[in-house]
Design a protein around this motif. Structure first.
Motif, short mmCIF file in Angstrom:
data_model
loop_
_atom_site.label_atom_id
_atom_site.label_comp_id
_atom_site.label_asym_id
_atom_site.label_seq_id
_atom_site.Cartn_x
_atom_site.Cartn_y
_atom_site.Cartn_z
N GLU A 80 2.01 -2.03 -2.92
CA GLU A 80 3.27 -1.81 -2.22
C GLU A 80 3.17 -2.18 -0.75
O GLU A 80 2.28 -1.72 -0.04
N VAL A 81 4.09 -3.03 -0.29
CA VAL A 81 4.15 -3.44 1.11
C VAL A 81 5.36 -2.79 1.75
O VAL A 81 6.47 -2.81 1.20
N LEU A 82 5.17 -2.21 2.94
CA LEU A 82 6.23 -1.49 3.64
C LEU A 82 6.58 -2.20 4.93
O LEU A 82 5.75 -2.94 5.49
N PRO A 83 7.75 -2.00 5.45
CA PRO A 83 8.05 -2.50 6.81
C PRO A 83 7.19 -1.76 7.82
O PRO A 83 6.80 -0.60 7.62
N LYS B 129 0.73 -1.52 4.83
CA LYS B 129 0.53 -0.76 3.59
C LYS B 129 0.13 0.67 3.93
O LYS B 129 -0.77 0.90 4.74
N ARG B 130 0.81 1.61 3.27
CA ARG B 130 0.41 3.01 3.45
C ARG B 130 -0.95 3.25 2.82
O ARG B 130 -1.80 3.93 3.37
N ILE B 131 -1.15 2.66 1.64
CA ILE B 131 -2.43 2.80 0.94
C ILE B 131 -3.00 1.40 0.75
O ILE B 131 -2.39 0.57 0.05
N PRO B 132 -4.14 1.07 1.35
CA PRO B 132 -4.67 -0.29 1.31
C PRO B 132 -4.88 -0.84 -0.09
O PRO B 132 -4.70 -2.02 -0.33
N THR B 133 -5.26 0.03 -1.03
CA THR B 133 -5.59 -0.46 -2.38
C THR B 133 -4.36 -0.68 -3.25
O THR B 133 -4.48 -1.24 -4.35
N GLN B 134 -3.21 -0.25 -2.80
CA GLN B 134 -2.01 -0.41 -3.60
C GLN B 134 -1.25 -1.66 -3.19
O GLN B 134 -1.37 -2.15 -2.07
#
Length: 682
Positions: free
Chosen positions: A271-274, A264-269
């Motif tokens: 959205e999961v990224l590769p 995750k770019r932002i822990p609280t969001q």
């Protein structure tokens, strides 16, 4: 992973240009900036220069946090260019296509700068992690640090850690040691899983290669491994991206697996990224350091365990040597006391046998009783110092022997205790065990002593348990009480002779004698105790592996014919007692104050039985035995000694010694041995 975000100040002239931008540029008002921490996403700030107060604040935040700024500057704002360095300066009337192109380039620049900054910070963090891992010696804390730091530097929402273990059957498996998850609460419990393609971690441990998966639910049909969805279904989680790394030793052996989940770019969001490709090398570097650290921690634990074993062995050796030295000293004291007590006991017995005035007889009986009490104490010392069996061992059923001990002491722990308002629970627990090789009377004394000591440690009542078990080599008896326990100092000294915690009531020989008996039986005693929480004496006795004869029992001697007895002893008082004891049975006695004088009498006198001391100046009793074996093998010879059963039966038999009279002795002892010797020579 890249997003083109354009930040703007609502109501500004620059904001009016956003409607011209294509849809690939995401618009975000500066109100979403997290002051003072700066923007949450990389991008570009589009601002008027010079602008109003809101634009100035946004510009300051962007410049502070390295966010590129594209400024729209009219002809009158040229002076502000020098004061406000920006990524680009454009005329407010710049065409929309040009503005969009510059903004895209600025976003690319922002991503490059952010990645560079993140990479520098991650490398610094990786270096700090390496230092921390190399300093940590506690294995559990080390594993926790590896997983926590691995998640931090790879921006992972969750993760798990496995270590490779070898089962008792020699098979390798993975032990699930740790799990962390920032999104859901995980009820963790250690478990094992096979090293196989049935799981992602198992496959990585098997193949020894790094896996990067963008979506574990979209694995190709020919994937060599499969993803187990059971965890996600159980806790309501959605695993997507995974970075799974083997942890290896410098020799290339896989000793663990680090599994990082959902970048995750932002822990609280949500959205999961590769995982970015560069995270592969980052995780591999961490795993390499982790493998070395785990191996070192295990070696440190093994070294610590080995050191503890060595220290325990050294303590046992020192204790054994100390007790052995005390035993040798005590044996010498016992020998000297036996010589003295032989005179006191012998004379008292002879005087009582002659008949005395009742008042005198009563005084003599007191003397005799005190002397015999002293003799019993000395014999307990000899029991402690004895280093070999003097009676043949038999097969001993330990549970049956323990039940006998409980019954024999019932009057103490039940009847007497109830009369004092106390209650003791004394039981024997355990299944049947193999027999041990030993002497039941001696082992009974050991366990009776432990039981009595346990009762003394529970003055207000309590529970005493004999727990019986066995392993491949030993029968194990744990004698447990719920008493007052012992301090470490008392526990270390409790097996020493003459050490007691009972004051005037104790002799300090009970446990020392028990230790000697167990040692002679090839066993060990281990003690665990805590003040206020009771004590456990762990007795280990080797299992009987040979066929053993039943224990021999003594048979009474019958009166026989009279004979001539030669007494050889350098101690005049002992010699005189020995002279007077056979006389009531009709025997005549010859005396010699040295071995040389005794052998000279044998050359000139007819003798039927020889009684000789062992320790004498010049020739010893062994020398007398050797000379008699050569010159007078037909004459029965017996040793009269204060060394008791320190003598080896086989050695004395080879020397031609027919019997042993231990000091002190009663008239019946001497008379019985003489009668037996005369009967055997008929």
């Amino acid at each position: 992973m890249s997003r083109s975000v354009v930040w703007y100040v609502p109501g500004s002239e620059a904001a009016s240009r956003l409607q011209e931008l294509p849809d690939d540029l995401e618009r975000c008002p500066v109100s979403e900036l997290t002051l003072p921490a700066g923007p949450q996403l990389p991008g570009v700030l589009l601002v008027d220069l010079p602008g109003d107060e809101a634009s100035a604040r946004a510009l300051a935040v962007a410049q502070r946090d390295g966010l590129p700024v594209v400024a729209l500057v009219d002809d009158g704002g040229a002076d502000a260019i020098c004061d406000q360095p920006c990524y680009a300066y454009l005329n407010p009337s710049v065409p929309g296509v040009t503005l969009a192109t510059v903004l895209r380039q600025a976003c690319v620049h922002a991503h490059v700068m952010l990645d560079a900054l993140e990479m520098r910070m991650q490398l610094e963090e990786l270096n700090a992690i390496g230092i921390g891992l190399s300093a940590e010696r506690d294995l559990d804390a080390l594993l926790e640090m590896i997983l926590t730091k691995g998640r931090e530097i790879t921006r992972s929402d969750a993760g798990s850690l496995y270590v490779v273990e070898t089962t008792p059957e020699g098979e390798r498996c993975l032990r699930f040691k740790l799990a962390q998850n920032d999104s859901v609460h995980v009820e963790f419990k250690e478990s094992t899983l096979p090293i196989s393609a049935d799981s992602v971690a198992g496959y990585v441990a098997l193949a020894g290669e790094i896996l990067m998966i963008d979506d574990v639910y979209a694995l190709p049909a020919d994937s060599p491994f499969r993803f187990n969805t059971g965890f996600d279904e159980k806790v309501g989680y959605r695993t997507t991206s995974m970075l799974v790394v083997p942890m290896k030793t410098p020799g290339g052996e896989t000793i663990g697996v680090l599994q990082l989940i959902n970048c995750k770019r932002i822990p609280t969001q949500a959205e999961v990224l590769p995982f970015p490709e560069r995270y592969r090398n980052l995780a591999a570097s961490l795993a390499s350091q982790a493998g070395v650290a785990i191996q070192n921690a295990r070696l440190f634990q093994e070294l610590g365990a080995a050191l503890q074993e060595v220290e325990a062995s050294q303590k046992q050796l020192v204790q054994a040597e100390r007790l052995s030295a005390l035993g040798e000293m005590a044996a010498g004291v016992a020998h000297d006391f036996n010589n003295l007590l032989a005179v006191v006991v012998g004379r008292a017995e002879i005087l009582l046998a002659k008949g005395q005035d009742p008042n005198v007889a009563r005084d003599i009986e007191i003397i005799r009783t005190a002397a015999w009490d002293g003799a019993h104490t000395v014999r307990r010392i000899q029991e402690f110092t004895r280093t070999r069996q003097t009676r043949p061992a038999g097969r001993v059923d330990i549970p049956e022997l323990l039940r006998d001990v409980v019954e024999l002491t019932r009057a103490r722990w039940k009847d007497e205790a109830q009369s004092r308002g106390l209650a003791y629970d004394v039981v024997v627990e355990g299944d049947s065990v193999p027999p041990v090789a030993g002497i039941s009377a001696e082992l009974r004394e050991v366990f009776m002593n432990l039981l009595i000591n346990g009762l003394d440690a529970m003055p207000g009542g309590g529970q005493f348990i004999f727990r019986v078990s066995s392993d491949a080599e030993s029968v194990i008896v744990a004698a447990e009480d719920t008493g007052c326990g012992m301090s470490d100092e008392t526990r270390r000294r409790v097996l020493e002779p003459f050490f007691t915690t009972k004051g005037a009531r104790g002799t300090g020989l009970g446990l020392a004698v028990s230790w000697g008996i167990v040692k002679r039986h090839g066993g060990t005693i281990e003690i665990e105790s805590t003040l206020g929480m009771g004590s456990v004496f762990m007795i280990r006795l080797p299992i009987s592996v040979d066929d053993l004869a039943p224990e021999a029992s003594a048979s009474p001697s019958l009166p026989g014919r009279s004979g001539r007895v030669l007494v050889i002893d350098d101690e005049m008082e002992v010699r005189c007692v020995l002279r007077d004891m056979p006389a009531p049975c009709g025997h005549s006695v010859l005396e010699a104050d040295s071995a040389e004088a005794g052998l000279a009498l044998l050359e000139s006198e007819m003798v039927d039985v020889i009684l000789t001391d062992i320790s004498m100046p010049g020739m010893s009793g062994w020398d007398v035995a050797a000379a008699c074996q050569r010159r007078f093998p037909h004459i029965p010879l017996g040793f009269v000694t204060g060394w008791g059963d320190r003598l080896d039966e086989q050695e004395t038999a080879r020397a031609g010694v027919r019997f042993i009279v231990s000091k002190p002795f009663a008239p019946a002892d001497v008379q019985g041995h003489v009668a037996d010797a005369l009967a055997s020579s008929d």
